[in-house]
Scaffold this motif. Structure first.
Motif, PDB file in Angstrom:
ATOM      1  N   HIS B  31      21.206  32.106  30.317  1.00  0.00           N
ATOM      2  CA  HIS B  31      21.975  32.250  29.078  1.00  0.00           C
ATOM      3  C   HIS B  31      22.917  33.442  29.148  1.00  0.00           C
ATOM      4  CE1 HIS B  31      19.451  29.135  27.694  1.00  0.00           C
ATOM      5  NE2 HIS B  31      18.374  29.883  27.563  1.00  0.00           N
ATOM      6  N   VAL B  32      22.522  34.438  29.934  1.00  0.00           N
ATOM      7  CA  VAL B  32      23.406  35.600  30.130  1.00  0.00           C
ATOM      8  C   VAL B  32      24.610  35.168  30.968  1.00  0.00           C
ATOM      9  CG1 VAL B  32      23.553  37.950  31.000  1.00  0.00           C
ATOM     10  CG2 VAL B  32      21.404  37.120  30.024  1.00  0.00           C
ATOM     11  N   VAL B  33      24.361  34.334  31.984  1.00  0.00           N
ATOM     12  CA  VAL B  33      25.472  33.803  32.782  1.00  0.00           C
ATOM     13  C   VAL B  33      26.384  32.981  31.869  1.00  0.00           C
ATOM     14  CG1 VAL B  33      26.112  32.306  34.705  1.00  0.00           C
ATOM     15  CG2 VAL B  33      24.095  33.788  34.891  1.00  0.00           C
ATOM     16  N   GLY B  34      25.775  32.164  31.015  1.00  0.00           N
ATOM     17  CA  GLY B  34      26.553  31.335  30.091  1.00  0.00           C
ATOM     18  C   GLY B  34      27.444  32.184  29.191  1.00  0.00           C
ATOM     19  N   TYR B  35      26.883  33.280  28.721  1.00  0.00           N
ATOM     20  CA  TYR B  35      27.665  34.195  27.883  1.00  0.00           C
ATOM     21  C   TYR B  35      28.853  34.744  28.663  1.00  0.00           C
ATOM     22  CZ  TYR B  35      28.804  38.935  26.356  1.00  0.00           C
ATOM     23  OH  TYR B  35      29.459  40.085  26.045  1.00  0.00           O
ATOM     24  N   MET B  36      28.614  35.180  29.907  1.00  0.00           N
ATOM     25  CA  MET B  36      29.696  35.752  30.701  1.00  0.00           C
ATOM     26  C   MET B  36      30.768  34.710  31.026  1.00  0.00           C
ATOM     27  SD  MET B  36      29.318  38.903  30.851  1.00  0.00           S
ATOM     28  CE  MET B  36      30.687  39.219  31.980  1.00  0.00           C
ATOM     29  N   VAL B  37      30.339  33.456  31.218  1.00  0.00           N
ATOM     30  CA  VAL B  37      31.320  32.394  31.465  1.00  0.00           C
ATOM     31  C   VAL B  37      32.208  32.224  30.220  1.00  0.00           C
ATOM     32  CG1 VAL B  37      31.599  29.909  31.841  1.00  0.00           C
ATOM     33  CG2 VAL B  37      29.938  31.214  33.197  1.00  0.00           C
ATOM     34  N   THR B  38      31.598  32.299  29.040  1.00  0.00           N
ATOM     35  CA  THR B  38      32.381  32.218  27.800  1.00  0.00           C
ATOM     36  C   THR B  38      33.404  33.358  27.735  1.00  0.00           C
ATOM     37  OG1 THR B  38      30.422  31.346  26.702  1.00  0.00           O
ATOM     38  CG2 THR B  38      32.225  32.070  25.287  1.00  0.00           C
ATOM     39  N   VAL B  39      32.959  34.542  28.075  1.00  0.00           N
ATOM     40  CA  VAL B  39      33.867  35.696  28.065  1.00  0.00           C
ATOM     41  C   VAL B  39      34.995  35.469  29.065  1.00  0.00           C
ATOM     42  CG1 VAL B  39      34.082  38.145  28.637  1.00  0.00           C
ATOM     43  CG2 VAL B  39      32.079  37.339  27.375  1.00  0.00           C
ATOM     44  N   TYR B  40      34.591  35.001  30.256  1.00  0.00           N
ATOM     45  CA  TYR B  40      35.564  34.855  31.345  1.00  0.00           C
ATOM     46  C   TYR B  40      36.595  33.775  31.027  1.00  0.00           C
ATOM     47  CZ  TYR B  40      37.330  34.296  36.069  1.00  0.00           C
ATOM     48  OH  TYR B  40      38.138  34.219  37.164  1.00  0.00           O
ATOM     49  N   ARG B  41      36.155  32.694  30.376  1.00  0.00           N
ATOM     50  CA  ARG B  41      37.093  31.631  30.012  1.00  0.00           C
ATOM     51  C   ARG B  41      38.198  32.176  29.123  1.00  0.00           C
ATOM     52  NH1 ARG B  41      33.150  27.231  29.178  1.00  0.00           N
ATOM     53  NH2 ARG B  41      33.087  27.846  27.000  1.00  0.00           N
ATOM     54  N   ARG B  42      37.850  33.197  28.366  1.00  0.00           N
ATOM     55  CA  ARG B  42      38.785  33.780  27.438  1.00  0.00           C
ATOM     56  C   ARG B  42      39.799  34.709  28.111  1.00  0.00           C
ATOM     57  NH1 ARG B  42      40.057  33.417  22.723  1.00  0.00           N
ATOM     58  NH2 ARG B  42      38.885  31.613  22.129  1.00  0.00           N
ATOM     59  N   GLU B  43      39.371  35.322  29.185  1.00  0.00           N
ATOM     60  CA  GLU B  43      40.252  36.353  29.767  1.00  0.00           C
ATOM     61  C   GLU B  43      40.392  36.219  31.274  1.00  0.00           C
ATOM     62  OE1 GLU B  43      37.038  39.772  30.451  1.00  0.00           O
ATOM     63  OE2 GLU B  43      38.141  39.967  28.563  1.00  0.00           O
ATOM     64  N   TRP B  44      40.343  34.961  31.750  1.00  0.00           N
ATOM     65  CA  TRP B  44      40.404  34.764  33.198  1.00  0.00           C
ATOM     66  C   TRP B  44      41.733  35.226  33.773  1.00  0.00           C
ATOM     67  CZ3 TRP B  44      44.200  31.478  35.003  1.00  0.00           C
ATOM     68  CH2 TRP B  44      44.786  30.641  34.050  1.00  0.00           C
ATOM     69  N   GLN B  45      42.812  35.157  32.979  1.00  0.00           N
ATOM     70  CA  GLN B  45      44.126  35.555  33.493  1.00  0.00           C
ATOM     71  C   GLN B  45      44.077  36.971  34.040  1.00  0.00           C
ATOM     72  OE1 GLN B  45      43.467  34.629  30.399  1.00  0.00           O
ATOM     73  NE2 GLN B  45      44.918  33.138  29.595  1.00  0.00           N
ATOM     74  N   GLY B  46      43.303  37.820  33.343  1.00  0.00           N
ATOM     75  CA  GLY B  46      43.254  39.236  33.713  1.00  0.00           C
ATOM     76  C   GLY B  46      42.716  39.452  35.120  1.00  0.00           C
ATOM     77  N   SER B  47      41.721  38.634  35.524  1.00  0.00           N
ATOM     78  CA  SER B  47      41.107  38.930  36.811  1.00  0.00           C
ATOM     79  C   SER B  47      41.575  37.979  37.915  1.00  0.00           C
ATOM     80  CB  SER B  47      39.582  38.912  36.692  1.00  0.00           C
ATOM     81  OG  SER B  47      39.164  37.656  36.244  1.00  0.00           O
ATOM     82  N   VAL B  48      42.498  37.076  37.580  1.00  0.00           N
ATOM     83  CA  VAL B  48      42.976  36.170  38.616  1.00  0.00           C
ATOM     84  C   VAL B  48      43.734  36.937  39.695  1.00  0.00           C
ATOM     85  CG1 VAL B  48      44.910  34.596  39.002  1.00  0.00           C
ATOM     86  CG2 VAL B  48      42.980  33.879  37.645  1.00  0.00           C
ATOM     87  N   PHE B  49      44.526  37.922  39.264  1.00  0.00           N
ATOM     88  CA  PHE B  49      45.286  38.650  40.278  1.00  0.00           C
ATOM     89  C   PHE B  49      44.352  39.447  41.184  1.00  0.00           C
ATOM     90  CE2 PHE B  49      47.570  42.242  42.030  1.00  0.00           C
ATOM     91  CZ  PHE B  49      48.574  41.560  42.712  1.00  0.00           C
ATOM     92  N   SER B  50      43.515  40.292  40.576  1.00  0.00           N
ATOM     93  CA  SER B  50      42.675  41.162  41.403  1.00  0.00           C
ATOM     94  C   SER B  50      41.677  40.360  42.224  1.00  0.00           C
ATOM     95  CB  SER B  50      41.942  42.176  40.530  1.00  0.00           C
ATOM     96  OG  SER B  50      41.107  41.502  39.627  1.00  0.00           O
ATOM     97  N   GLY B  51      41.170  39.261  41.675  1.00  0.00           N
ATOM     98  CA  GLY B  51      40.137  38.517  42.379  1.00  0.00           C
ATOM     99  C   GLY B  51      40.681  37.504  43.377  1.00  0.00           C
ATOM    100  N   PHE B  52      41.792  36.861  43.022  1.00  0.00           N
ATOM    101  CA  PHE B  52      42.226  35.702  43.811  1.00  0.00           C
ATOM    102  C   PHE B  52      43.544  35.953  44.570  1.00  0.00           C
ATOM    103  CE2 PHE B  52      39.178  34.223  40.901  1.00  0.00           C
ATOM    104  CZ  PHE B  52      38.654  33.021  41.352  1.00  0.00           C
ATOM    105  N   ILE B  53      44.513  36.543  43.912  1.00  0.00           N
ATOM    106  CA  ILE B  53      45.845  36.652  44.514  1.00  0.00           C
ATOM    107  C   ILE B  53      45.948  37.879  45.424  1.00  0.00           C
ATOM    108  CG2 ILE B  53      48.321  36.706  44.042  1.00  0.00           C
ATOM    109  CD1 ILE B  53      46.979  34.188  42.979  1.00  0.00           C
TER     110      ILE B  53
END
Ligand SMILES: Nc1ncnc2c1ncn2[C@@H]1O[C@H](COP(=O)(O)OP(=O)(O)O)[C@@H](O)[C@H]1O
Ligand SMILES: [Mg+2]
Lengths: 316, 281
Positions: B31-53
Motif C-alpha cells: 500500500h505504501v508502494v501504491g501511495y508512491m505510484v499515486t504521487v509519481y503519476r502526478r509529478e512524473w514529468q519532474g523526474s523524467v529528465f533526471s531518471g530517463f533522459i
C-alpha cells in the motif's frame, strides 16, 4: 471485544492506569488514570506542555509507554498496535496531509493503508467529502486550501475506515472563529452518529462546548475529572468578579481580597474573585477601598476551574 | 494451537507479539508502494529528465566525445569493443545509483520532516517497518523502469546487441538501486534538514561515479583506491553490468551479487531501526 458489562456501565474503550511516559529524566505523563467510554466525547484540557499529545500518541500506539497499563478495546497497544490502529482515526496537531495530491487522492490512498478495497473507499470518500463540505474541492490539490479546509480534510481522512474512536489533537488551534465553529458542528454531528471522540485542547470554551466528560491536565498529571458542569460546580463558585489593575496587583492587601468573596486568585494585572453574587462582591470591593480600572461579572467557566486548581491560567 | 503453545509462558508469547508488531508485514508494504505510484503519476514529468533522459545525454556526450579522444587506445582499455559500448553498461548502473540515492533523499526526508505524512502513515495499521520496506521497494521499482528504458535505447541503437545481456543489466541496476537506496533511506530518516545531502552527494555519490570502473578499468587506480572501491556498492554493480553487456565472464559473480545484497539488506534493517526510533518516541 469480548467484554461484557452490566447494562448501567457503558463499555470502556480506553482504560489507563498509572500511565507514564518518561523522556530522559523528565516525565511528560506521570501516572495518570482515565477511562473513555463507548460513544462519549472525551477531552484532555490543559496548557501547552501538560502531556496531552504524549498521551494521545500512547493511545494511538505510536509511543511505547514507560510504565502503567493501557488497554484500548481490551488490547495492549505494545502487542496489538496494528489491530488497534485499524480502528482508530488520528488527527495530528500539525498537518500531515500529502500536499501534492488532490483532496480525493489523499482519501483514496489512506483507505488502502487500512486494507479497504477500492470500491468501499470510493463510496466512503464521497460521503466524507459531503459531510465536511469538501465535495466541490475533491479534484483540487491540497496545498492551496485554507487552514480550515485542510483541517477538515485531515479529519475526513482519519474517518475513512469508519473508526470506533476518533482522536483529535488540538483540532482548532490556529483556525479563525468561523472555521472553528464549522468544525465544532461537524464533530457534534459525528458524535451523534455514534463515534467516540477523544480531543485535546487548551481552549476552555471548546472543552465546555463539546465534551461530555473531560480531565484537566497540568504538568504531566490529571488534576480534575468530570463533566464540564460538575467540574465548575465542584471547583468554582457560581459567579466570578474580575477586577483589572493595569498598574499591578502586588500592592493590594491580602486581608482586603479575602473579604470580598469565597476565594480569589491574584494574577499580574487582574484579581479574580469567586463568589455567589458578583455585583454584591463588587460593592464589597469598593467598600474595602479598592479602585480597579475596570471590572466585570460573569458565570464561572472551566478557565476558573483550572485557575483554582493550579493557580495559573490556561494560556500562560 | 496445541498443548505446546498453551504451555508457553505468557512472557514468551508477548515477546513474540511485540516482535510481530515491529517487523514488516508480508503484504502491507504494497500500500505504501501504491501511495508512491499515486504521487509519481502526478509529478512524473519532474523526474523524467533526471531518471530517463539525463543518462542518455551523458552516454551520448561521453561515449562520443571521450570515445574520439580515447580513439585507437580504446581497444586497449576495453578489450576490443567501442568505447561507447564499454561505458554504457557502467553508466546504466551509475545512473541507477544516482536515481536511487536522490529518490531516497528528499522524498523521504520531506515525508518525515516537512509534509510529515509518514507520521500519519504509522498511525494506521501500517507500522514503521512497512513504510520503510514500501518506500525502498518503490525506489527499486522506479529504477527498474528507468533501467529498462535505458536498456531499450541501447538495444535499438545497437550499442547493446544481446537481449539477454540487456535483461541481465536491468537486474544489476535493480540490485544496485537496492544497495544504494536502502542505506540512503537510513541516512535520510535521521536528518532534520537537507544540508546533509549536499555533503553526501558531493563527497561520496558523485566521486563514486568516477572511480568505480565506470569510465576506465578499476585496475588503473592505485591499489589503495581499488580496495576502497570494492567496499562501495557501485564497483560491484559496474563489474557485473559490464560482463552482462559484453558477455565476458566475470570472476566472483556471487561476491559481487552478495556485496550488493548485503548493502541493501543491512541498509533496509538499519533504515527500519532508525525510522522507528525517529517516529515512535
Ligand atoms: N519526543 C520528546 N522528547 C523529549 N521531550 C518531549 C518529547 N515529546 C514531548 N516532550 C515533552 O513532554 C512534555 C509534554 O509534551 P506534550 O505531550 O507535547 O504536551 P502538550 O501536548 O500538552 O502540549 C513537554 O515538556 C515536552 O517538552
Ligand atoms: Mg500537544
Amino acid at each position: 471485544m469480548g467484554m461484557t458489562n452490566s447494562a448501567s456501565e457503558p463499555t470502556a474503550l480506553i482504560r489507563a492506569q498509572g500511565l507514564t511516559k518518561v523522556f530522559g529524566a523528565r516525565s511528560a505523563v506521570d501516572g495518570i488514570d482515565f477511562e473513555v467510554r463507548d460513544g462519549e466525547f472525551f477531552g484532555f484540557l490543559g496548557p501547552n506542555g501538560a502531556g496531552k499529545t504524549t498521551t494521545m500518541r500512547m493511545i494511538a500506539g505510536v509511543s511505547p509507554r514507560s510504565a502503567g497499563t493501557l488497554e484500548i478495546f481490551d488490547m495492549d497497544p505494545d502487542l496489538h498496535g496494528s489491530e488497534i490502529r485499524g480502528q482508530i482515526g488520528v488527527v495530528h496537531q500539525q498537518e500531515t496531509l500529502d500536499m501534492e495530491l488532490t483532496v480525493l487522492e489523499n482519501l483514496l490512498v489512506f483507505g488502502r493503508f487500512f486494507g479497504m478495497d477500492r470500491a468501499s473507499i470510493a463510496t466512503r470518500a464521497a460521503e466524507l467529502l459531503e459531510l465536511f463540505q469538501l465535495s466541490d474541492r475533491a479534484k483540487d490539490q491540497v496545498e492551496p486550501l485554507s487552514g480550515g479546509m485542510k483541517r477538515r480534510l485531515s479529519i475526513a481522512r482519519s474517518l475513512i475506515a469508519s473508526p470506533r474512536i476518533l482522536m483529535l489533537d488540538e483540532p482548532t488551534t490556529g483556525l479563525d472563529p468561523q472555521a472553528r465553529h464549522l468544525l465544532w458542528d461537524a464533530l457534534q454531528r459525528l458524535k451523534r452518529g455514534g463515534t467516540t471522540i477523544v480531543l485535546t485542547t487548551h481552549y476552555m470554551d471548546e472543552a465546555e462546548q463539546l465534551c461530555d466528560r473531560l480531565v484537566v491536565m497540568d504538568q504531566a498529571k490529571i488534576v480534575a475529572e468530570g463533566s464540564p458542569r460538575q467540574l465548575i460546580v465542584e471547583h468554582a463558585s457560581r459567579e466570578v468578579l474580575e477586577l483589572r489593575f493595569p498598574n499591578g496587583t502586588e500592592s493590594i492587601d491580602t486581608k482586603v481580597l479575602e473579604g470580598i468573596g469565597d476565594r480569589y486568585e491574584r494574577l499580574a494585572e487582574r484579581v479574580i474573585v469567586g463568589c455567589e453574587n458578583g455585583e454584591a462582591a463588587h460593592a464589597r470591593a469598593l467598600e474595602h477601598g479598592l479602585d480597579p480600572e475596570s471590572w466585570l461579572v460573569r458565570r464561572s467557566s472551566l478557565e476558573d476551574v483550572f485557575l483554582r486548581l493550579t493557580g495559573r491560567t490556561l494560556d500562560e | 494451537m496445541t498443548a505446546a503453545s498453551s504451555v508457553a509462558p505468557n512472557r514468551t508469547r508477548s515477546r513474540l507479539a511485540a516482535i510481530r508488531e515491529a517487523a514488516p508485514h508480508p503484504t502491507r508494504w504494497r500500500h505504501v508502494v501504491g501511495y508512491m505510484v499515486t504521487v509519481y503519476r502526478r509529478e512524473w514529468q519532474g523526474s523524467v529528465f533526471s531518471g530517463f533522459i539525463e543518462p542518455l545525454v551523458v552516454l551520448a556526450g561521453l561515449g562520443i566525445g571521450l570515445g574520439v579522444l580515447v580513439g585507437d587506445k580504446a581497444a586497449e582499455i576495453t578489450g576490443g569493443v567501442s568505447y561507447v559500448a564499454y561505458i554504457a553498461p557502467a553508466l546504466m548502473v551509475s545512473s541507477a545509483m544516482n536515481l536511487a540515492t536522490s529518490e531516497a533523499a528528499w522524498p523521504i526526508l520531506a515525508r518525515v520532516a516537512w509534509v510529515r505524512i509518514y507520521h500519519a502513515m504509522v498511525a494506521t495499521p501500517l507500522n514503521a517497518a512497512d513504510v520503510m520496506v514500501g518506500a525502498i521497494t518503490f525506489i527499486v521499482g522506479k529504477v527498474a523502469f528507468a533501467a529498462a528504458f535505458f536498456a531499450g535505447v541501447l538495444l535499438v541503437t545497437g550499442i547493446a546487441t544481446s537481449p539477454t545481456g540487456a535483461l541481465g543489466m536491468i537486474a544489476v541496476s535493480v540490485l544496485t538501486a537496492f544497495a544504494f537506496g536502502a542505506p540512503m533511506a537510513a541516512f535520510s530518516v535521521t536528518q532534520k534538514s537537507d544540508q546533509g545531502f549536499a555533503f553526501l552527494f558531493r563527497l561520496i555519490i558523485t566521486p563514486l561515479g568516477f572511480f568505480s570502473g565506470t569510465y576506465f578499468p578499476i585496475e588503473n587506480l592505485p591499489f589503495a583506491a581499488q580496495v576502497l572501491s570494492w567496499f562501495t556498492p557501485l564497483a560491484h554493480g559496474v563489474a557485473l553490468s559490464r560482463s552482462m553487456a559484453l558477455g565476458t565472464p566475470v570472476t566472483y559473480v556471487w561476491f559481487h551479487v552478495g556485496a550488493l545484497l548485503l548493502w541493501g539488506i543491512v541498509g533496509t534493517v538499519v533504515a527500519i531501526y532508525l525510522f522507528r526510533k525517529r517516529m515512535l518516541k
